[in-house]
Write an enzyme that holds these catalytic residues in place. Structure first.
Site, PDB file in Angstrom:
ATOM      1  N   GLY A 105     -11.293  22.628 -70.077  1.00  0.00           N
ATOM      2  CA  GLY A 105     -10.863  21.213 -70.683  1.00  0.00           C
ATOM      3  C   GLY A 105     -11.902  20.941 -71.717  1.00  0.00           C
ATOM      4  O   GLY A 105     -12.033  19.923 -72.292  1.00  0.00           O
ATOM      5  N   LYS A 106     -12.091  21.932 -72.727  1.00  0.00           N
ATOM      6  CA  LYS A 106     -12.760  22.052 -74.040  1.00  0.00           C
ATOM      7  C   LYS A 106     -11.802  21.093 -74.920  1.00  0.00           C
ATOM      8  O   LYS A 106     -12.408  20.124 -75.727  1.00  0.00           O
ATOM      9  CB  LYS A 106     -13.144  23.049 -74.368  1.00  0.00           C
ATOM     10  CG  LYS A 106     -14.129  23.967 -73.554  1.00  0.00           C
ATOM     11  CD  LYS A 106     -14.752  25.194 -74.244  1.00  0.00           C
ATOM     12  CE  LYS A 106     -13.682  26.252 -73.955  1.00  0.00           C
ATOM     13  NZ  LYS A 106     -13.076  26.807 -72.959  1.00  0.00           N
ATOM     14  N   HIS A 145     -10.593  41.395 -40.552  1.00  0.00           N
ATOM     15  CA  HIS A 145     -11.469  40.618 -41.643  1.00  0.00           C
ATOM     16  C   HIS A 145     -11.583  39.064 -40.851  1.00  0.00           C
ATOM     17  O   HIS A 145     -12.946  38.858 -40.553  1.00  0.00           O
ATOM     18  CB  HIS A 145     -10.644  40.057 -42.798  1.00  0.00           C
ATOM     19  CG  HIS A 145     -10.510  40.990 -43.587  1.00  0.00           C
ATOM     20  ND1 HIS A 145     -11.524  41.780 -44.245  1.00  0.00           N
ATOM     21  CD2 HIS A 145      -9.425  41.653 -44.337  1.00  0.00           C
ATOM     22  CE1 HIS A 145     -10.974  42.752 -45.071  1.00  0.00           C
ATOM     23  NE2 HIS A 145      -9.526  42.656 -45.136  1.00  0.00           N
ATOM     24  N   HIS A 169      -5.450  44.814 -39.967  1.00  0.00           N
ATOM     25  CA  HIS A 169      -6.279  44.798 -40.872  1.00  0.00           C
ATOM     26  C   HIS A 169      -6.588  43.594 -41.186  1.00  0.00           C
ATOM     27  O   HIS A 169      -7.816  42.932 -41.304  1.00  0.00           O
ATOM     28  CB  HIS A 169      -5.393  45.231 -42.118  1.00  0.00           C
ATOM     29  CG  HIS A 169      -6.276  45.214 -43.236  1.00  0.00           C
ATOM     30  ND1 HIS A 169      -6.692  46.635 -43.881  1.00  0.00           N
ATOM     31  CD2 HIS A 169      -6.677  44.376 -44.279  1.00  0.00           C
ATOM     32  CE1 HIS A 169      -7.437  46.419 -45.162  1.00  0.00           C
ATOM     33  NE2 HIS A 169      -7.443  44.913 -45.117  1.00  0.00           N
ATOM     34  N   GLU A 170      -5.718  42.434 -41.267  1.00  0.00           N
ATOM     35  CA  GLU A 170      -6.213  41.065 -41.665  1.00  0.00           C
ATOM     36  C   GLU A 170      -6.840  40.449 -40.277  1.00  0.00           C
ATOM     37  O   GLU A 170      -7.795  39.497 -40.590  1.00  0.00           O
ATOM     38  CB  GLU A 170      -4.904  40.328 -41.745  1.00  0.00           C
ATOM     39  CG  GLU A 170      -4.019  40.588 -43.202  1.00  0.00           C
ATOM     40  CD  GLU A 170      -4.733  40.786 -44.380  1.00  0.00           C
ATOM     41  OE1 GLU A 170      -5.945  40.177 -44.511  1.00  0.00           O
ATOM     42  OE2 GLU A 170      -4.446  41.709 -45.313  1.00  0.00           O
ATOM     43  N   GLY A 214     -17.632  26.869 -72.764  1.00  0.00           N
ATOM     44  CA  GLY A 214     -17.300  26.918 -71.231  1.00  0.00           C
ATOM     45  C   GLY A 214     -16.135  28.041 -70.855  1.00  0.00           C
ATOM     46  O   GLY A 214     -15.580  28.457 -71.936  1.00  0.00           O
ATOM     47  N   PRO A 215     -15.994  28.400 -69.668  1.00  0.00           N
ATOM     48  CA  PRO A 215     -14.770  29.338 -69.248  1.00  0.00           C
ATOM     49  C   PRO A 215     -13.419  28.734 -69.899  1.00  0.00           C
ATOM     50  O   PRO A 215     -13.297  27.566 -70.072  1.00  0.00           O
ATOM     51  CB  PRO A 215     -15.079  29.197 -67.852  1.00  0.00           C
ATOM     52  CG  PRO A 215     -16.307  28.732 -67.496  1.00  0.00           C
ATOM     53  CD  PRO A 215     -16.456  27.895 -68.561  1.00  0.00           C
ATOM     54  N   PRO A 216     -12.312  29.701 -70.044  1.00  0.00           N
ATOM     55  CA  PRO A 216     -11.074  29.312 -70.239  1.00  0.00           C
ATOM     56  C   PRO A 216     -10.345  28.102 -69.213  1.00  0.00           C
ATOM     57  O   PRO A 216     -10.625  28.355 -68.094  1.00  0.00           O
ATOM     58  CB  PRO A 216     -10.310  30.300 -70.208  1.00  0.00           C
ATOM     59  CG  PRO A 216     -11.040  31.579 -70.443  1.00  0.00           C
ATOM     60  CD  PRO A 216     -12.524  31.248 -69.894  1.00  0.00           C
TER      61      PRO A 216
END
Length: 623
Positions: free
Chosen positions: A218-219, A440, A436-437, A213-215
């Site tokens: 909880g491995k 969005h 700009h914001e 699994g990804p970092p």
């Protein structure tokens, strides 16, 4: 009490006493030689040959001993200028009259003997014995440093940390967000607890399980929870612990680890980051063909094949790069199960937040569902960090409990960094960032396939953002339609479009937006089959899906050039759509931007109130 055992001599006492005796003798010999040398140096004094003749002429000399290299001179007891306690000596010189002169001046008791005429006992005591004792001492030291196994200084000895029974302090109650993985691991724990019922039906204990699994998912935490639940010894170490500068050390440590585990069975061996030693032996892979790593891997494969499954030794491995592991390591009979621990969904994130908040005081405003929606893509480690940051923020603000605002502030801190209060933007820059914001946010509000706006701010953050728009989905989603992806691209380009429309120029502030828009458009063409030109053809593949998730092109150079031109055309088309939406809502753009410049931060509710009021005014004017 068994007196027979008490009367037995200690097997290790004799070598230990012998070593102490050797050390004492060696020390005594060295001290004796040093004292003898110091005393000898103190009692001897060299004089010149002329001085020797003067001593003879003045009647100071009683006797001499003539050797091969020097002449020892002994003075009379009544001498005034020379001490009889000191042996004077001079170098040997060619002198044919020396004997006659000595007789002339009364030195009648002299004899010749060879120099350095040491006895056999002196040679044994001063040379042979110290050498023998030094050899014995070195053998003893090397044996002690080897610790009985592992070679010199124990470099080949396993460095695994062993936790006995429940000393890991973690159980399955402390793990959330990965229910399927827990269910698979509960079966392994039951195997260790009740092996008999499985053997009776003919089932065999799995030799190993690979946690993938990804970092941060909880491995390692799950592995410790297994040890806490299984109530058996737990050996924990990292794959890099096997690697040393000495050749053969890794294989030696693997042997020693499984030897210890065999003595403590039933038990669990957990190897974190197993890709450090389990990397594929194919030389085409980076790091393949390394002799030392291959020896270590071969030894691990041999040990996993060799131990008796009936003993109850379980091997757990954890990695976020399963694609580079050797195929021989992954086959059934070694790692029988692959347990995927992926990023948690909404339900999992809420459960993780509850686990990490059990020791945190919360007020009545806290809503984990809302926080879970705002943290899509976050892993367990991120959520634990957010909860801790929220508690720290509550203390900093003088509150005795964590509020919902503290949690949202913590989400921002983890995702985009802290506010940079020392970075003061000029009025012109504040205006550009504000438009700009709002560009969005306004496009997100107009499009029906966009996520709702939660917050808009122009306060700079430590991770480099001068402002940002926080969008929170209304529900957890696992798929995106083509229309939703197109809406994402238009929203990403909305900030750049607002700058061009209002200031008739563009800035560097849209760099990250362009990267995101380009990535989405390229994936639509190469991976999702959402283009008319290439249809369902797969033109790229994902590597390191649990780590980097990078996309690698899988097509010819000519096709790659066509893809680039197609992506560029898509971005131009979506950019025009963004400018059209902003042109149609120009009054709302100006009003919201002015409000944002004044307040610096506005909530999604305030943003929508202004947007709706402008729409109502326009409708009234049209009516």
């Amino acid at each position: 009490m068994n007196t027979e055992n008490n009367n037995k001599p200690n097997k290790g006492s004799f070598p230990k006493h012998l070593a102490i005796l050797v050390l004492v003798l060696l020390a005594a010999s060295l001290i004796s030689n040093m004292a003898k040398g110091a005393l000898k140096a103190k009692q001897e004094q060299e004089v010149s040959y002329d001085t020797f003749y003067k001593m003879v002429e003045t009647g100071e000399v009683e006797s001499v001993y003539i050797g091969d290299n020097r002449i020892d001179i002994y003075v009379k007891s009544g001498s005034k200028d020379y001490s009889p306690l000191i042996t004077y000596y001079t170098v040997m010189a060619e002198d044919p009259l020396r004997t006659s002169n000595l007789l002339k001046y009364g030195v009648t008791t002299f004899q010749e003997k060879p120099d350095n005429s040491a006895s056999v006992w002196e040679i044994l005591l001063t040379v042979v014995l110290p050498a023998v004792m030094m050899v014995l001492l070195l053998v003893f030291m090397f044996k002690r440093m080897g610790g009985g196994s592992g070679g010199i200084m124990g470099v080949g000895k396993s460095t695994a940390k062993m936790y006995m029974q429940k000393s890991t302090g973690v159980t399955f109650k402390d793990v959330a967000g990965c229910d399927e993985a827990k269910e698979s691991l509960v079966e392994l724990v039951d195997f260790l607890h009740n092996p008999k019922k499985y053997r009776e039906i003919g089932a065999k204990l799995p030799k190993g399980a690979l946690l993938v699994g990804p970092p941060g998912t909880g491995k390692t935490l799950l592995a410790k929870a297994i040890a806490g639940e299984a109530d058996v010894p737990f050996f924990s170490l990292s794959g890099s612990d096997f690697v040393e500068m000495f050749v053969g050390v890794g294989a030696s440590r693997v042997r020693d680890l499984f030897k210890q585990a065999g003595n403590m069975a039933p038990c669990i061996i957990f190897i974190d980051e197993i890709d450090a030693i389990g990397k594929s032996r194919d030389s085409r892979f980076p790091g393949g063909g390394n002799d030392e790593r291959e020896q270590t891997l071969n030894q691990l494969l041999s040990e996993m094949d060799g131990f008796d499954p009936g003993k109850g030794i379980m091997v757990l491995g954890a990695t976020n790069r399963p694609e580079i592991l050797d195929r021989a390591l992954l086959r059934p009979g070694r790692f029988d199960r692959r347990i995927v621990i992926d990023k948690p969904d909404l339900k999992g994130r809420v459960a993780i937040l509850k686990v990490h908040s059990k020791d945190v005081k919360l007020d009545e405003t806290v809503d984990f569902e809302e926080i879970g929606l705002a943290t899509s893509g976050a892993v367990g480690a991120d959520l634990a960090n957010m909860m801790n940051e929220a508690a720290i923020n509550a203390v900093k603000c003088g509150r005795t409990a964590v509020s919902q605002k503290d949690l949202f502030d913590a989400v921002e801190v983890v995702l985009v960094g802290k506010e940079k209060k020392d970075r003061i933007l000029s009025q012109e820059e504040r205006k550009i960032v504000s438009y700009h914001e709002v560009g969005h946010a306004l496009i997100a509000a107009v499009q029906k396939n966009s996520e709702p706006v939660q917050k808009i701010t122009i306060v700079p953050r430590t991770m480099g953002a001068l402002g940002y728009v926080m969008q929170v989905p209304e529900e957890e989603k696992y798929l995106n339609t083509k229309a939703e992806l197109e809406a994402m691209i238009v929203v990403a380009l909305g900030g750049r479009a607002a700058e061009e429309l209002i200031f008739d120029s563009v800035t560097t502030g849209a760099a990250n937006d362009i990267e995101k828009a380009t990535e989405i458009a390229r994936n639509m063409v190469t991976r999702f089959g959402m283009s008319d030109e290439f249809g369902l053809m797969a033109l790229a593949r994902t590597e390191d899906m649990y780590l980097t998730g990078r996309t690698v092109m899988d097509c010819s150079d000519e096709t790659a050039g066509k893809i680039d031109r197609l992506v560029a055309d898509m971005l131009i088309r979506y950019y025009e759509d963004a400018k059209k939406i902003l042109n149609d809502n120009m009054e709302a753009l100006h009003k919201i931007a002015a409000f944002l410049i004044e307040k610096e931060t506005i909530s999604g509710r305030e943003f929508m109130e202004i947007y709706r009021s402008v729409n109502m005014e326009e409708k009234d004017e049209e009516a």
